[in-house]
Motif scaffolding. Structure first.
Motif, PDB file in Angstrom:
ATOM      1  N   ASN A  16     -23.958  37.889  -8.561  1.00  0.00           N
ATOM      2  CA  ASN A  16     -24.146  37.652  -9.459  1.00  0.00           C
ATOM      3  C   ASN A  16     -23.662  38.546 -10.749  1.00  0.00           C
ATOM      4  O   ASN A  16     -24.685  39.481 -10.256  1.00  0.00           O
ATOM      5  CB  ASN A  16     -25.559  37.228  -9.496  1.00  0.00           C
ATOM      6  CG  ASN A  16     -25.551  36.073 -10.824  1.00  0.00           C
ATOM      7  OD1 ASN A  16     -25.044  36.403 -11.833  1.00  0.00           O
ATOM      8  ND2 ASN A  16     -27.502  35.596 -11.454  1.00  0.00           N
ATOM      9  N   LYS A  17     -22.423  38.123 -11.353  1.00  0.00           N
ATOM     10  CA  LYS A  17     -21.995  39.125 -12.050  1.00  0.00           C
ATOM     11  C   LYS A  17     -23.059  39.737 -13.459  1.00  0.00           C
ATOM     12  O   LYS A  17     -22.817  41.320 -13.516  1.00  0.00           O
ATOM     13  CB  LYS A  17     -20.919  38.609 -12.673  1.00  0.00           C
ATOM     14  CG  LYS A  17     -19.916  38.711 -12.236  1.00  0.00           C
ATOM     15  CD  LYS A  17     -18.519  38.775 -12.865  1.00  0.00           C
ATOM     16  CE  LYS A  17     -17.851  38.335 -12.101  1.00  0.00           C
ATOM     17  NZ  LYS A  17     -16.349  37.770 -12.504  1.00  0.00           N
ATOM     18  N   LYS A  18     -24.061  39.223 -13.640  1.00  0.00           N
ATOM     19  CA  LYS A  18     -25.082  39.363 -14.919  1.00  0.00           C
ATOM     20  C   LYS A  18     -26.142  40.743 -14.412  1.00  0.00           C
ATOM     21  O   LYS A  18     -26.827  41.221 -14.970  1.00  0.00           O
ATOM     22  CB  LYS A  18     -25.248  38.644 -15.285  1.00  0.00           C
ATOM     23  CG  LYS A  18     -24.765  37.623 -16.476  1.00  0.00           C
ATOM     24  CD  LYS A  18     -23.594  38.671 -17.340  1.00  0.00           C
ATOM     25  CE  LYS A  18     -23.090  37.325 -17.716  1.00  0.00           C
ATOM     26  NZ  LYS A  18     -22.310  38.404 -18.611  1.00  0.00           N
ATOM     27  N   ASP A  19     -26.404  40.711 -12.384  1.00  0.00           N
ATOM     28  CA  ASP A  19     -27.376  41.239 -11.951  1.00  0.00           C
ATOM     29  C   ASP A  19     -26.704  42.388 -11.318  1.00  0.00           C
ATOM     30  O   ASP A  19     -25.031  43.031 -11.446  1.00  0.00           O
ATOM     31  CB  ASP A  19     -27.691  40.798 -10.234  1.00  0.00           C
ATOM     32  CG  ASP A  19     -28.575  39.367 -10.899  1.00  0.00           C
ATOM     33  OD1 ASP A  19     -29.581  39.754 -12.469  1.00  0.00           O
ATOM     34  OD2 ASP A  19     -29.073  38.653 -10.392  1.00  0.00           O
ATOM     35  N   GLY A  20     -27.645  43.867 -11.728  1.00  0.00           N
ATOM     36  CA  GLY A  20     -27.116  44.885 -10.741  1.00  0.00           C
ATOM     37  C   GLY A  20     -26.960  45.973 -11.393  1.00  0.00           C
ATOM     38  O   GLY A  20     -26.744  47.401 -11.193  1.00  0.00           O
ATOM     39  N   LEU A  21     -27.111  45.725 -12.860  1.00  0.00           N
ATOM     40  CA  LEU A  21     -26.174  46.884 -13.762  1.00  0.00           C
ATOM     41  C   LEU A  21     -27.770  47.371 -13.841  1.00  0.00           C
ATOM     42  O   LEU A  21     -27.756  49.391 -14.284  1.00  0.00           O
ATOM     43  CB  LEU A  21     -26.334  46.411 -15.228  1.00  0.00           C
ATOM     44  CG  LEU A  21     -26.509  47.089 -16.392  1.00  0.00           C
ATOM     45  CD1 LEU A  21     -25.209  48.219 -16.549  1.00  0.00           C
ATOM     46  CD2 LEU A  21     -26.159  46.163 -17.874  1.00  0.00           C
ATOM     47  N   HIS A  22     -29.364  47.596 -13.781  1.00  0.00           N
ATOM     48  CA  HIS A  22     -30.392  47.796 -13.765  1.00  0.00           C
ATOM     49  C   HIS A  22     -29.842  48.825 -13.293  1.00  0.00           C
ATOM     50  O   HIS A  22     -30.454  50.019 -12.647  1.00  0.00           O
ATOM     51  CB  HIS A  22     -31.434  47.049 -13.554  1.00  0.00           C
ATOM     52  CG  HIS A  22     -32.965  48.398 -13.586  1.00  0.00           C
ATOM     53  ND1 HIS A  22     -33.189  48.524 -15.270  1.00  0.00           N
ATOM     54  CD2 HIS A  22     -33.553  48.366 -12.661  1.00  0.00           C
ATOM     55  CE1 HIS A  22     -34.112  49.225 -14.132  1.00  0.00           C
ATOM     56  NE2 HIS A  22     -34.643  49.204 -12.981  1.00  0.00           N
ATOM     57  N   GLU A  23     -30.271  48.955 -11.354  1.00  0.00           N
ATOM     58  CA  GLU A  23     -29.971  49.915 -10.280  1.00  0.00           C
ATOM     59  C   GLU A  23     -29.196  51.182 -10.551  1.00  0.00           C
ATOM     60  O   GLU A  23     -28.618  51.544 -10.451  1.00  0.00           O
ATOM     61  CB  GLU A  23     -29.731  48.893  -8.902  1.00  0.00           C
ATOM     62  CG  GLU A  23     -30.990  48.212  -8.790  1.00  0.00           C
ATOM     63  CD  GLU A  23     -31.102  47.048  -9.788  1.00  0.00           C
ATOM     64  OE1 GLU A  23     -30.020  46.558 -10.020  1.00  0.00           O
ATOM     65  OE2 GLU A  23     -31.783  46.665  -8.896  1.00  0.00           O
ATOM     66  N   MET A  24     -27.910  50.562 -10.994  1.00  0.00           N
ATOM     67  CA  MET A  24     -26.842  51.532 -11.351  1.00  0.00           C
ATOM     68  C   MET A  24     -26.555  52.184 -12.148  1.00  0.00           C
ATOM     69  O   MET A  24     -26.328  53.611 -12.408  1.00  0.00           O
ATOM     70  CB  MET A  24     -24.913  50.377 -11.602  1.00  0.00           C
ATOM     71  CG  MET A  24     -24.617  49.717 -10.555  1.00  0.00           C
ATOM     72  SD  MET A  24     -23.025  48.734 -11.356  1.00  0.00           S
ATOM     73  CE  MET A  24     -23.404  47.399 -11.655  1.00  0.00           C
ATOM     74  N   LEU A  25     -26.970  51.656 -13.574  1.00  0.00           N
ATOM     75  CA  LEU A  25     -28.111  52.484 -14.567  1.00  0.00           C
ATOM     76  C   LEU A  25     -28.716  53.993 -14.141  1.00  0.00           C
ATOM     77  O   LEU A  25     -28.917  55.125 -14.607  1.00  0.00           O
ATOM     78  CB  LEU A  25     -28.757  52.005 -16.091  1.00  0.00           C
ATOM     79  CG  LEU A  25     -27.571  51.410 -16.416  1.00  0.00           C
ATOM     80  CD1 LEU A  25     -27.654  50.126 -17.946  1.00  0.00           C
ATOM     81  CD2 LEU A  25     -26.227  51.920 -17.058  1.00  0.00           C
TER      82      LEU A  25
END
Length: 561
Positions: free
Chosen positions: A204-213
């Motif tokens: 899901n393109k909108k997910d994952g940003l929190h973990e990467m940051l």
């Protein structure tokens, strides 16, 4: 040159095996193991390789199997880093065989984990993902610690990522995360969290940003060189979500860090990201670093090959010296026997020596003549095939030029034009009749094709050509893609007057897309011989092709198979 990050599993290998060596040797072994793991240049790897090769011979002479396994594993690791995958595989498998001949123990299980992990990495580098997956699973049979499991889980999830099976990678990474938070190592946690974020974003393109940051902040605090990976992943994330400005910001950060680390591979990847984001100002720099990496890689390969050749020659000289020493001993013994007795026993012994020497000489000459005959037959057959092709296609044109020269009917310019035409015919004999097969790296074939059109007035850039799983593309599609790209490059060379060509490769599901762009004069699309041929080839294997162009707007083509 990129420094090798110390492998946790191979570090354990050093710990469990070193105690079996004598104390006098531990310092040297530790030094060369560390040198190979934290090398600055290929000279360090070469020195380490020679050390472990020498130690291996001593261990074999003394039949000390734990030392044999250790030296083989170190040689395999060095060969992997130098790109000699076949040699690395042979030494790793030989080390496993030696271990299997010994009684089971905890330290041998540790060695097995590291070797199976090593082989998994090796096959992943060669894009044999299924075999890499099976080897990582095999390593689990011997894993006993949380750290072992985390590294193996992470490696398996990377295989799923390479195969685009993100729904399988996600639960595995969640399980890995649960293990990682229990281990007091923030860098291992950052690695797992970053991979978790990437996989989430793919589902899901909108997910994952929190973990990467989150991973980014951990790496910043620890000043981890893997901070580059976080920048690269974030740039790709924002690019996929259409936020070009943020994507470019992180791409520039990755470029700055790559220059700080003086890492050519990182530099190439960062410049590639910027070129993909439309920053044409980085195209020449990208080409320059790519050419430099290719040159350095070839140079290092040649140096290591020469090192191995010199080692073989040294062993050959040692054998010859030993043979001469033995011959001297034999002669001395013969004189001693002759002095003691001129009996029939001495005569029989001398006759036996002569017989053995004669038989060996006759056998040698027979074998050599047999091989010579076989080589000659192969040469005759090969020359026959080449002769027929050259005669039918080239020789007649050369004869016409000879006639012109004899009659002085043509100018020097015309003669040179005729010779240039013959050259291109000779080259086309190879390229036009080239048939792709599954034994050759298809990415390298395509790279060689498009690079052949490059000159001082034209820059050709390829993106992600090596990330495509070409093994999953059938041979007929590969042949049609090769010929279609050749048609496009030929048309560009003839008509477009372009100074820059980019060819991007992308894989989605079971489809491969190839996007061709040039900055030439463009045209009004009228499908004639070249474009029709390209279109028919792609359609013949169930694909489709789209052309876009206008006067002074360049030319664009998208191929999907």
């Amino acid at each position: 040159m990129k420094k090798l990050k110390k492998s946790f599993l191979f570090f354990l290998l050093g710990i469990v095996v070193l105690p079996s060596f004598s104390q006098n040797n531990i310092d040297s072994l530790s030094y060369y193991s560390e040198l190979a793991q934290k090398y600055v240049n290929e000279s360090d790897l070469n020195k380490s390789y020679l050390f472990f090769d020498k130690y291996l011979k001593l261990a074999i002479e003394k039949e000390e199997k734990d030392k044999i396994a250790y030296c083989l594993s170190r040689k395999a690791s060095i060969e992997l880093n130098l790109g000699f995958y076949d040699d690395s595989e042979i030494n790793a498998i030989e080390a496993l065989k030696v271990i299997n001949e010994q009684e089971k123990s905890n330290y041998l299980d540790k060695i097995k984990i590291s070797l199976f992990n090593h082989l998994g990495i090796l096959y992943k580098k060669q894009e044999n993902l299924d075999k890499a997956f099976n080897l990582y699973k095999e390593a689990f049979r011997y894993a006993k610690t949380q750290s072992d499991s985390i590294i193996l889980f992470n490696n398996i999830s990377n295989v799923y990522k390479e195969k685009k099976e993100f729904n399988k990678a996600l639960p595995l990474l969640k399980k890995t995360y649960e293990k990682a938070i229990k281990v007091n190592d923030s860098l291992i946690l950052a690695m797992v969290v970053d991979n978790l974020g990437v996989v989430k974003s793919k589902i899901n393109k909108k997910d994952g940003l929190h973990e990467m940051l989150q991973a980014l902040e951990i790496r910043k605090k620890k000043e981890d060189p893997k901070l580059y990976t976080s920048y690269s992943h974030l740039s790709a994330y924002y690019k996929e979500n259409g936020e070009q400005l943020k994507a470019k910001v992180y791409a520039l950060k990755s470029l700055e860090l790559a220059k700080e680390l003086n890492n050519s591979s990182y530099l190439q990847n960062s410049l590639g990201l910027l070129v993909e984001l439309g920053s044409d100002t980085y195209s020449k720099e990208y080409k320059k670093i790519t050419d430099s990496i290719n040159s350095v890689t070839q140079n290092n390969t040649n140096k290591f090959a020469l090192l191995k050749y010199d080692k073989i020659e040294e062993e050959k000289r040692a054998r010859e010296s030993e043979l001469k020493a033995r011959e001297s001993e034999l002669k001395a013994r013969e004189k001693e026997l002759e002095a003691e007795s001129k009996s029939k026993k001495l005569l029989s012994y001398q006759f036996l020596v002569v017989f053995v020497a004669s038989s060996s000489l006759v056998g040698y000459f027979f074998y050599r003549e047999k091989n010579k005959k076989k080589v000659v037959e192969n040469v005759i057959q090969t020359e026959g095939r080449i002769s027929k092709t050259v005669h039918d296609v080239i020789a007649n044109d050369i004869y016409q030029i000879m006639v012109k020269l004899q009659g002085q009917k043509s100018s020097t310019t015309e003669i040179l034009d005729d010779l240039d035409m013959i050259y291109h015919k000779a080259r086309d004999i190879s390229r036009n009749n080239y048939v792709i097969d599954d034994t050759i790296d298809f990415a390298e074939i395509l790279q060689d094709l498009v690079s052949s059109y490059q000159n001082k007035n034209l820059t050709v850039i390829t993106n992600h050509i090596h990330t495509i799983n070409w093994q999953s593309v059938n041979i007929h599609k590969k042949n049609m893609v090769y010929r279609a790209l050749k048609e496009l490059m030929t048309n560009m060379n003839k008509y477009s007057r372009a100074s820059l060509v980019t060819i991007a490769f992308e894989e989605k599901g079971n489809k491969v897309s190839i996007i061709y762009k040039d900055n030439g004069v463009g045209c009004t699309i009228v499908k004639r011989n070249g474009l029709v041929n390209a279109e028919n080839r792609i359609k013949s294997v169930g694909g489709h092709i789209i052309f876009e162009s206008a006067p002074n707007k360049g030319f664009k083509c998208k191929i999907t198979i």
